[in-house]
Enzyme design. Structure first.
Site, PDB file in Angstrom:
ATOM      1  N   ASP A   1     -39.762  77.677   4.103  1.00  0.00           N
ATOM      2  CA  ASP A   1     -40.034  76.310   4.588  1.00  0.00           C
ATOM      3  C   ASP A   1     -39.712  78.236   6.639  1.00  0.00           C
ATOM      4  OD1 ASP A   1     -37.305  75.787   4.626  1.00  0.00           O
ATOM      5  OD2 ASP A   1     -37.624  73.945   5.156  1.00  0.00           O
ATOM      6  N   SER A   2     -38.709  78.549   5.525  1.00  0.00           N
ATOM      7  CA  SER A   2     -38.441  79.948   6.761  1.00  0.00           C
ATOM      8  C   SER A   2     -39.969  80.426   7.810  1.00  0.00           C
ATOM      9  CB  SER A   2     -37.547  80.359   5.950  1.00  0.00           C
ATOM     10  OG  SER A   2     -38.086  81.918   5.115  1.00  0.00           O
TER      11      SER A   2
ATOM     12  N   ASP B   1     -42.219  74.968  -0.310  1.00  0.00           N
ATOM     13  CA  ASP B   1     -40.845  74.721  -0.175  1.00  0.00           C
ATOM     14  C   ASP B   1     -41.604  73.581   0.308  1.00  0.00           C
ATOM     15  OD1 ASP B   1     -38.385  76.085   0.188  1.00  0.00           O
ATOM     16  OD2 ASP B   1     -38.251  76.245   1.988  1.00  0.00           O
TER      17      ASP B   1
ATOM     18  N   LYS C   1     -39.572  73.351  -4.142  1.00  0.00           N
ATOM     19  CA  LYS C   1     -38.219  73.616  -4.012  1.00  0.00           C
ATOM     20  C   LYS C   1     -38.194  72.537  -3.214  1.00  0.00           C
ATOM     21  CE  LYS C   1     -36.088  77.224  -0.832  1.00  0.00           C
ATOM     22  NZ  LYS C   1     -35.940  76.827   0.094  1.00  0.00           N
TER      23      LYS C   1
ATOM     24  N   GLU D   1     -34.196  71.669  -0.654  1.00  0.00           N
ATOM     25  CA  GLU D   1     -32.663  71.260  -0.317  1.00  0.00           C
ATOM     26  C   GLU D   1     -31.749  70.331  -0.653  1.00  0.00           C
ATOM     27  OE1 GLU D   1     -31.864  72.389   3.997  1.00  0.00           O
ATOM     28  OE2 GLU D   1     -33.590  74.183   3.284  1.00  0.00           O
TER      29      GLU D   1
ATOM     30  N   GLU E   1     -27.466  79.698  -0.637  1.00  0.00           N
ATOM     31  CA  GLU E   1     -27.853  79.675   0.473  1.00  0.00           C
ATOM     32  C   GLU E   1     -25.971  80.384   1.117  1.00  0.00           C
ATOM     33  OE1 GLU E   1     -30.439  79.087   3.064  1.00  0.00           O
ATOM     34  OE2 GLU E   1     -30.307  80.300   4.947  1.00  0.00           O
TER      35      GLU E   1
HETATM   36  O1  KIV Z   1     -36.990  79.058   3.246  1.00  0.00           O
HETATM   37  C1  KIV Z   1     -37.087  80.032   2.940  1.00  0.00           C
HETATM   38  O2  KIV Z   1     -37.490  81.074   3.241  1.00  0.00           O
HETATM   39  C2  KIV Z   1     -35.657  80.029   1.863  1.00  0.00           C
HETATM   40  C3  KIV Z   1     -35.228  80.703   1.103  1.00  0.00           C
HETATM   41  C4  KIV Z   1     -34.398  81.282   2.938  1.00  0.00           C
HETATM   42  C5  KIV Z   1     -34.089  81.485  -0.210  1.00  0.00           C
HETATM   43  O3  KIV Z   1     -35.715  78.880   1.519  1.00  0.00           O
END
Ligand code: KIV
Length: 277
Positions: free
Chosen positions: A50-51, A89, A119, A121, A188
């Site tokens: 989600d970056s 994510d 994924k 958090e 992280e």
């Molecule tokens: O959102 C993302 O790109 C991430 C990575 C930084 C692990 O969670």
């Protein structure tokens, strides 16, 4: 012959789980098809992080990222990746309310993108959710340490583990995700000794970003390691300087257009009329 008989075999979640303590897991982020095509030859795991909200869409944090954005980019990545395991994510607000909400979001993501894992958090509150998803066939990667979706609650994204309370919280989050059945855990921005402790404490592989070489694998944001931004966190190694390369290319193009050097003979159609042989 089945349509997929000649396709390369895709990395699976159990295969990645079995890499604990063995050959390090290689992971990078991708948000689009051409990048995924390049990464696919080299990475075990491609993360549609989600970056992308900050990297592609210019948001200040990942909090504004929606499920629709993740699905759109997840589908694009899946068109370019046939070998690496692709994890997408779950964005803020799409899984925290209840295990049922998380399953609805995760099943949408998996059905609509074709990805192999999600994924999320994972503060220790998320253990119930991870167990619920895993029991229903959703491979899950946890994410502890700095949790960017909790930026407002954590007061920023500076490295975690500066005091006993923080260290214990990170360790508890990781243990909870592991016991709930996560097949890997992203750690992280934590100090090396804490990353080592977490890695020793959990049965699944840890994948570090700013969490030292003590982890079972590494992940970076691809745009960071390619040098597309002026500023990157200290833990990023720049393997290329694409921002300079793009700047030089665009400058050369603009000069050529202004001087009428582009397009030239090689880039110009000279079509023979129909029937002229
Ligand atoms: O959102 C993302 O790109 C991430 C990575 C930084 C692990 O969670």
């Amino acid at each position: 012959m089945s349509r997929h008989e000649n396709a390369p075999k895709r990395v699976t979640a159990p295969e990645l789980r079995a890499r604990k303590g063995g050959e390090p897991i290689v992971c990078l982020t991708a948000y689009d098809t051409p990048t995924a095509r390049i990464l696919d030859a080299h990475c075990d795991l491609i993360l549609v992080g989600d970056s992308l909200g900050m990297v592609l869409h210019g948001l200040d944090s990942t909090v504004g990222v929606t499920l629709e954005m993740m699905i759109l980019h997840g589908r694009a990545v899946m068109r370019g990746a046939s070998r690496a395991l692709v994890a997408v994510d779950l964005p803020f607000g799409s899984y925290e309310a209840s295990p049922e909400q998380a399953f609805e979001s995760a099943s949408r993501v998996m059905k609509e993108t074709g990805c192999q894992a999600v994924k999320l958090e994972s503060g220790s509150y998320a253990a119930e959710t991870i167990a619920f998803l895993v029991a229903r066939g959703v491979p899950v990667i946890g994410h502890v340490g700095v949790r960017p979706q909790a930026v407002h609650a954590l007061g920023g994204t500076k490295a975690r583990g500066r005091n006993t309370a923080e260290r214990e919280a990170v360790l508890a989050d990781a243990r909870a995700a592991d016991e709930a059945g996560a097949f890997a855990i992203v750690i992280e921005a934590v100090a090396e000794d804490l990353a080592r402790e977490v890695t020793a404490a959990v049965s699944c592989p840890t994948i570090g970003i700013g969490a030292s070489a003590a982890c079972d694998g590494q992940v970076l944001v691809t745009h960071d390691m390619l040098g597309l931004f002026d500023w990157t966190p200290r833990f990023v190694r720049r393997y290329a300087d694409l921002s300079t390369a793009i700047d030089e290319a665009v400058k050369a193009y603009s000069e050529d257009v202004r001087a009428r050097r582009f397009p030239g003979e090689a880039e110009t159609y000279r079509l023979k009329p129909d029937g002229a042989g």
